[in-house]
Scaffold this motif. Structure first.
Motif, PDB file in Angstrom:
ATOM      1  N   LEU A  38     107.117 -69.765  41.631  1.00 33.65           N
ATOM      2  CA  LEU A  38     106.180 -70.164  40.584  1.00 33.65           C
ATOM      3  C   LEU A  38     106.922 -70.419  39.281  1.00 33.65           C
ATOM      4  O   LEU A  38     107.801 -69.643  38.887  1.00 33.65           O
ATOM      5  CB  LEU A  38     105.151 -69.051  40.365  1.00 33.65           C
ATOM      6  CG  LEU A  38     104.111 -69.290  39.265  1.00 33.65           C
ATOM      7  CD1 LEU A  38     103.133 -70.378  39.693  1.00 33.65           C
ATOM      8  CD2 LEU A  38     103.369 -67.996  38.935  1.00 33.65           C
ATOM      9  N   ALA A  54     106.347 -72.656  35.150  1.00 31.03           N
ATOM     10  CA  ALA A  54     105.508 -73.482  34.287  1.00 31.03           C
ATOM     11  C   ALA A  54     105.821 -74.957  34.517  1.00 31.03           C
ATOM     12  O   ALA A  54     106.941 -75.315  34.895  1.00 31.03           O
ATOM     13  CB  ALA A  54     105.752 -73.117  32.823  1.00 31.03           C
ATOM     14  N   VAL A 102     102.670 -74.769  37.369  1.00 34.50           N
ATOM     15  CA  VAL A 102     101.299 -74.647  36.866  1.00 34.50           C
ATOM     16  C   VAL A 102     101.279 -74.930  35.370  1.00 34.50           C
ATOM     17  O   VAL A 102     102.258 -74.673  34.661  1.00 34.50           O
ATOM     18  CB  VAL A 102     100.725 -73.242  37.144  1.00 34.50           C
ATOM     19  CG1 VAL A 102     100.589 -73.012  38.648  1.00 34.50           C
ATOM     20  CG2 VAL A 102     101.581 -72.159  36.513  1.00 34.50           C
ATOM     21  N   THR A 117     100.469 -74.467  31.414  1.00 34.63           N
ATOM     22  CA  THR A 117     100.358 -73.324  30.511  1.00 34.63           C
ATOM     23  C   THR A 117      99.974 -73.829  29.128  1.00 34.63           C
ATOM     24  O   THR A 117     100.155 -75.013  28.818  1.00 34.63           O
ATOM     25  CB  THR A 117     101.691 -72.557  30.408  1.00 34.63           C
ATOM     26  OG1 THR A 117     102.652 -73.403  29.765  1.00 34.63           O
ATOM     27  CG2 THR A 117     102.207 -72.144  31.773  1.00 34.63           C
ATOM     28  N   LEU A 129     104.034 -68.305  31.288  1.00 38.02           N
ATOM     29  CA  LEU A 129     103.171 -67.877  32.389  1.00 38.02           C
ATOM     30  C   LEU A 129     102.470 -66.571  32.011  1.00 38.02           C
ATOM     31  O   LEU A 129     102.917 -65.834  31.128  1.00 38.02           O
ATOM     32  CB  LEU A 129     103.991 -67.656  33.657  1.00 38.02           C
ATOM     33  CG  LEU A 129     104.663 -68.885  34.279  1.00 38.02           C
ATOM     34  CD1 LEU A 129     105.493 -68.464  35.491  1.00 38.02           C
ATOM     35  CD2 LEU A 129     103.641 -69.934  34.676  1.00 38.02           C
ATOM     36  N   THR A 130     101.393 -66.271  32.721  1.00 40.93           N
ATOM     37  CA  THR A 130     100.655 -65.035  32.509  1.00 40.93           C
ATOM     38  C   THR A 130     100.686 -64.191  33.779  1.00 40.93           C
ATOM     39  O   THR A 130     100.873 -64.728  34.887  1.00 40.93           O
ATOM     40  CB  THR A 130      99.185 -65.320  32.156  1.00 40.93           C
ATOM     41  OG1 THR A 130      98.547 -65.922  33.298  1.00 40.93           O
ATOM     42  CG2 THR A 130      99.090 -66.260  30.956  1.00 40.93           C
ATOM     43  N   GLN A 176      98.365 -65.573  36.407  1.00 37.39           N
ATOM     44  CA  GLN A 176      98.899 -66.702  37.178  1.00 37.39           C
ATOM     45  C   GLN A 176      99.855 -66.217  38.258  1.00 37.39           C
ATOM     46  O   GLN A 176      99.877 -66.752  39.373  1.00 37.39           O
ATOM     47  CB  GLN A 176      99.601 -67.697  36.249  1.00 37.39           C
ATOM     48  CG  GLN A 176      98.647 -68.498  35.378  1.00 37.39           C
ATOM     49  CD  GLN A 176      99.368 -69.363  34.370  1.00 37.39           C
ATOM     50  OE1 GLN A 176     100.279 -68.906  33.673  1.00 37.39           O
ATOM     51  NE2 GLN A 176      98.974 -70.623  34.268  1.00 37.39           N
ATOM     52  N   GLY A 207      97.727 -64.718  41.033  1.00 38.78           N
ATOM     53  CA  GLY A 207      97.083 -65.781  41.793  1.00 38.78           C
ATOM     54  C   GLY A 207      98.048 -66.489  42.726  1.00 38.78           C
ATOM     55  O   GLY A 207      97.702 -66.820  43.872  1.00 38.78           O
ATOM     56  N   PHE A 208      99.250 -66.726  42.255  1.00 41.30           N
ATOM     57  CA  PHE A 208     100.285 -67.342  43.089  1.00 41.30           C
ATOM     58  C   PHE A 208     100.615 -66.453  44.280  1.00 41.30           C
ATOM     59  O   PHE A 208     100.726 -66.925  45.419  1.00 41.30           O
ATOM     60  CB  PHE A 208     101.529 -67.582  42.243  1.00 41.30           C
ATOM     61  CG  PHE A 208     102.764 -67.959  43.009  1.00 41.30           C
ATOM     62  CD1 PHE A 208     102.883 -69.214  43.605  1.00 41.30           C
ATOM     63  CD2 PHE A 208     103.824 -67.063  43.129  1.00 41.30           C
ATOM     64  CE1 PHE A 208     104.036 -69.569  44.300  1.00 41.30           C
ATOM     65  CE2 PHE A 208     104.970 -67.410  43.822  1.00 41.30           C
ATOM     66  CZ  PHE A 208     105.079 -68.664  44.413  1.00 41.30           C
TER      67      PHE A 208
END
Length: 335
Positions: A78, A80, A104, A106, A111-112, A115, A118-119
Motif C-alpha cells: 500500500l 499513497a 490510494v 490522500t 496515509l491513515t 487506510q 482497509g488494505f
C-alpha cells in the motif's frame, strides 16, 4: 535561483572534501574498506546497534532493494498515489519485485491507519495479491510530515495486521529537522528505511537501513542483484561519513526548510495565490493565477494544467536567493 528541485543543487563542500580524502591511495574494494566501515558504524549510531545498511547511488535503487527485502511476487504494498515509488520510478519496484503497488488517494500525501487496516482486510488469496507491506514517504512528496505519534499509529496498525512498514526517507533529514528529532525517531516503527543523502548535500548517496534482522539477512544478495554493490564503495560511504559524523545533515536540512518557509511567506502574500498544503519541509506547492504561472515557467516544477507549482529549496539556498526571487515573483504579479 531556480527552485524546480533540490536535485538542482550542487554538492556541499564538506562532502567534496570527504571524497577527496577518500581518494588517498588504494583501499579494498566492494565495501571492505575503513571508510565504508565508518559509514556503517554511523548508521548504527543514528538508527541503533541492530541496524544493518547497504549503500546505493540512487533513491530508486534504495527503494527497490528495500521493497525486495519485504515482498514476494504474489504480494501487494500500500502507498499513497503521490508516492515516489508509485508515480516517479517507472514501475521499477514492480518490475524488480514482481509485486503490486496499490495506490490510494490522500488529502496531503499521508496515509491513515484506517487506510492501512482497509488494505489489510482487502485480500482474497489466492485470487488476489497478499497484502504484505505499507510504504510511506517521510516527508511525503508534498513535503508534509508524519508526526512521531502518527508514524507509530501507522506502524502499529500495519504490524497488528501482519504487514511490514517501509519508509521512503529520500528527505528524511528534512523531516527530522522539522520534527526536532533524530533520524530514527523520524522513521519510528519502520522495518526498513530508504535514506537519502543526495538531496541533503551529497553527490550520489542513498542507503537502505534494515531494522529487522530477518529482512537484513539477504541484504548482500539483494544489494548485488540491484547492481548497487560498487567496486569503489568508499566514495559513496565517504559522503555519508561527511553528513552523519556531525550535525551537517541537520544543518543542511534546517536551512532548506527555513528558506522554504520564507519563500512560502512571500507567495502567500501575493494576490490569488493559495498554498496547496502546509509548508513543513523544503517543498512549497502553490496554485498560481494563469498569467503569473506563465511568467514563472522554469522557476518551479510545473505540472500540466492548473495543478499547483512546486518550488523547492536546498541546503545551499540563501536568504539573498529568496529575496531576489521575491523580486521576480512581484514582477510576475504586476505585469
Amino acid at each position: 535561483m531556480y527552485f524546480a528541485s533540490d536535485n538542482n543543487a550542487g554538492v556541499h563542500p564538506d562532502v567534496l572534501a570527504a571524497l577527496v580524502a577518500a581518494n588517498d591511495g588504494h583501499a579494498r574494494s566492494y565495501g571492505d574498506d575503513p571508510v565504508t566501515a565508518r559509514a556503517h558504524a554511523l548508521f548504527k549510531a543514528h538508527f541503533g546497534e541492530h541496524a544493518e545498511t547497504v549503500l546505493a547511488v540512487t533513491g530508486t535503487a534504495a527503494n527497490v532493494i528495500a521493497l525486495a527485502s519485504i515482498l514476494r511476487p504474489y504480494d501487494a504494498v500500500l502507498c499513497a498515489d503521490t508516492a515516489h515509488v508509485f508515480a516517479d520510478e517507472c514501475n521499477a519496484p514492480e518490475r524488480f519485485t514482481g509485486a503490486r503497488l496499490t495506490a490510494v488517494p490522500t488529502a496531503d500525501g499521508r496515509l491513515t491507519p484506517a487506510q492501512v487496516a482497509g488494505f489489510a482486510a482487502g485480500g482474497h488469496p489466492p485470487h488476489a495479491p497478499r497484502p504484505r507491506a505499507v510504504s510511506i514517504a517521510q516527508p511525503t512528496e508534498l513535503g508534509t510530515v508524519y508526526t512521531v505519534e502518527e508514524l507509530r499509529a501507522i506502524a502499529g496498525t500495519a504490524h497488528e495486521h501482519g504487514l511490514l512498514l517501509h519508509v521512503d526517507g529520500a528527505r528524511l533529514a528534512n523531516a527530522a529537522a522539522a520534527l526536532g528529532t533524530g533520524l530514527a525517531e523520524a522513521a519510528a516503527g519502520a522495518d526498513v528505511v530508504s535514506f537519502g543523502g543526495t538531496k541533503n548535500g551529497a553527490l550520489a548517496a542513498d542507503a537502505v537501513v534494515f531494522l529487522d534482522a530477518e529482512l537484513a539477512a539477504p541484504r548482500r544478495y539483494l544489494h548485488k542483484q540491484a547492481m548497487q554493490l560498487l567496486s569503489k564503495a568508499r566514495f559513496t560511504a565517504a559522503q555519508f561519513v561527511a553528513l552523519l559524523s556531525g550535525e551537517l545533515w541537520r544543518t543542511n536540512a534546517e536551512n532548506a526548510n527555513r528558506t522554504a518557509s520564507a519563500l512560502a511567506g512571500i507567495l502567500a502574500g501575493l494576490p490569488g495565490v493559495e498554498l496547496a498544503v502546509p509548508v513543513q519541509t523544503n517543498a512549497v506547492f502553490a496554485a498560481l493565477p494563469g498569467p503569473a504561472r506563465a511568467a514563472l515557467d522554469g522557476y518551479g516544477s510545473h505540472s500540466p494544467g492548473g495543478a499547483p507549482v512546486r518550488f523547492m529549496t536546498a541546503f545551499d539556498t540563501t536568504d539573498a536567493d529568496i529575496e531576489r526571487f521575491g523580486t521576480v515573483l512581484h514582477a510576475a504579479f504586476t505585469r
